[in-house]
Motif scaffolding. Structure first.
Motif, PDB file in Angstrom:
ATOM      1  N   LEU A 116       0.825  -1.204   0.000  1.00  4.76           N
ATOM      2  CA  LEU A 116       0.000   0.000   0.000  1.00  4.76           C
ATOM      3  C   LEU A 116       0.862   1.257   0.000  1.00  4.76           C
ATOM      4  O   LEU A 116       0.559   2.230  -0.697  1.00  4.76           O
ATOM      5  CB  LEU A 116      -0.954  -0.007   1.194  1.00  4.76           C
ATOM      6  CG  LEU A 116      -2.184   0.886   1.055  1.00  4.76           C
ATOM      7  CD1 LEU A 116      -3.011   0.526  -0.178  1.00  4.76           C
ATOM      8  CD2 LEU A 116      -3.036   0.814   2.299  1.00  4.76           C
ATOM      9  N   TYR A 117       1.969   1.249   0.750  1.00  9.08           N
ATOM     10  CA  TYR A 117       2.891   2.382   0.709  1.00  9.08           C
ATOM     11  C   TYR A 117       3.507   2.492  -0.681  1.00  9.08           C
ATOM     12  O   TYR A 117       3.628   3.591  -1.228  1.00  9.08           O
ATOM     13  CB  TYR A 117       3.999   2.235   1.742  1.00  9.08           C
ATOM     14  CG  TYR A 117       3.595   2.473   3.183  1.00  9.08           C
ATOM     15  CD1 TYR A 117       2.409   3.112   3.532  1.00  9.08           C
ATOM     16  CD2 TYR A 117       4.433   2.061   4.208  1.00  9.08           C
ATOM     17  CE1 TYR A 117       2.072   3.327   4.851  1.00  9.08           C
ATOM     18  CE2 TYR A 117       4.100   2.278   5.538  1.00  9.08           C
ATOM     19  CZ  TYR A 117       2.927   2.911   5.856  1.00  9.08           C
ATOM     20  OH  TYR A 117       2.603   3.129   7.174  1.00  9.08           O
ATOM     21  N   ALA A 118       3.920   1.375  -1.250  1.00 10.51           N
ATOM     22  CA  ALA A 118       4.510   1.403  -2.588  1.00 10.51           C
ATOM     23  C   ALA A 118       3.525   1.994  -3.594  1.00 10.51           C
ATOM     24  O   ALA A 118       3.914   2.771  -4.473  1.00 10.51           O
ATOM     25  CB  ALA A 118       4.944   0.004  -3.004  1.00 10.51           C
ATOM     26  N   THR A 119       2.261   1.667  -3.466  1.00  8.09           N
ATOM     27  CA  THR A 119       1.247   2.166  -4.393  1.00  8.09           C
ATOM     28  C   THR A 119       1.122   3.681  -4.303  1.00  8.09           C
ATOM     29  O   THR A 119       0.917   4.357  -5.318  1.00  8.09           O
ATOM     30  CB  THR A 119      -0.097   1.470  -4.123  1.00  8.09           C
ATOM     31  OG1 THR A 119       0.104   0.051  -4.271  1.00  8.09           O
ATOM     32  CG2 THR A 119      -1.169   1.922  -5.094  1.00  8.09           C
ATOM     33  N   LEU A 120       1.288   4.230  -3.107  1.00  6.78           N
ATOM     34  CA  LEU A 120       1.282   5.685  -2.968  1.00  6.78           C
ATOM     35  C   LEU A 120       2.396   6.327  -3.792  1.00  6.78           C
ATOM     36  O   LEU A 120       2.287   7.481  -4.203  1.00  6.78           O
ATOM     37  CB  LEU A 120       1.432   6.083  -1.493  1.00  6.78           C
ATOM     38  CG  LEU A 120       0.192   5.914  -0.622  1.00  6.78           C
ATOM     39  CD1 LEU A 120       0.570   5.904   0.852  1.00  6.78           C
ATOM     40  CD2 LEU A 120      -0.821   7.013  -0.923  1.00  6.78           C
ATOM     41  N   ALA A 121       3.467   5.588  -4.055  1.00  6.49           N
ATOM     42  CA  ALA A 121       4.612   6.124  -4.794  1.00  6.49           C
ATOM     43  C   ALA A 121       4.347   6.256  -6.289  1.00  6.49           C
ATOM     44  O   ALA A 121       5.207   6.760  -7.016  1.00  6.49           O
ATOM     45  CB  ALA A 121       5.849   5.260  -4.545  1.00  6.49           C
TER      46      ALA A 121
END
Length: 185
Positions: free
Chosen positions: A33-38
């Motif tokens: 989910l953090y990676a998707t924010l990127a």
């Protein structure tokens, strides 16, 4: 249906690569989910700054809000992640399930917080005044009220991101929550 990918370190901007490195150093991996924010050059850093900002709602109290909100929003990703984190901060599996239902009968203060967080989320911010009064009567302050609503907003962001992107959950699945009986209200 369009598939939203989870970007790798090589797919993101240099600024986000630095954040990935920090996350990997701190957590051992970069949660999907953090990676998707990127996918956004700014969203990951902005979100982490928001999430990690000073607050009077921390530790167990923050996990109460995270779990109650994620249950209302039916976010399987955040329920999985915060079930793990809830255990890390000291909640038992049964307590985590109860918190997800919007209650915490094992602690009067946390119960008032869980009930309020669930209500604020279900009613899109239009909290029942009686639940606000019960929250304050349980020993929480007006500062705590504001900070609790900020945590509701924080969790709603990631709940909505997962609901929209449907990226893979990289935490153990949260147990299914059995429907509450009306008498438990």
């Amino acid at each position: 249906m369009t598939t939203i990918n989870v970007p790798t370190r090589e797919d993101v901007t240099p600024a986000n690569q630095q954040i990935f490195d920090q996350l990997k150093g701190k957590l051992g991996f970069v949660p999907n989910l953090y990676a998707t924010l990127a996918h956004s050059e700014q969203a990951l850093g902005s979100y982490l700054a928001f999430q990690n900002a000073k607050s009077s709602i921390t530790g167990k109290a923050r996990e109460v809000v995270n779990l109650a909100v994620s249950q209302v929003n039916e976010c399987e990703y955040c329920l999985a992640a915060h079930t793990v984190i809830g255990g890390m901060v000291g909640f038992t599996p049964d307590q985590i399930l109860e918190i997800r239902s919007g209650r915490a009968s094992f602690d009067a203060r946390l119960d008032a917080l869980a009930r309020l967080a669930r209500d604020v989320t279900e009613r899109r911010g239009h909290a029942d005044p009686e639940l606000v009064d019960a929250f304050l009567a349980a020993g929480w302050t007006q500062e705590n009220l504001v900070d609790a609503i900020v945590v509701v907003g924080d969790k709603t962001v990631t709940n909505y991101l997962h609901a929209t992107t449907r990226i893979p959950v990289d935490f153990p699945a949260a147990p299914e929550l059995k429907p509450r009986r009306a008498a438990a209200e």
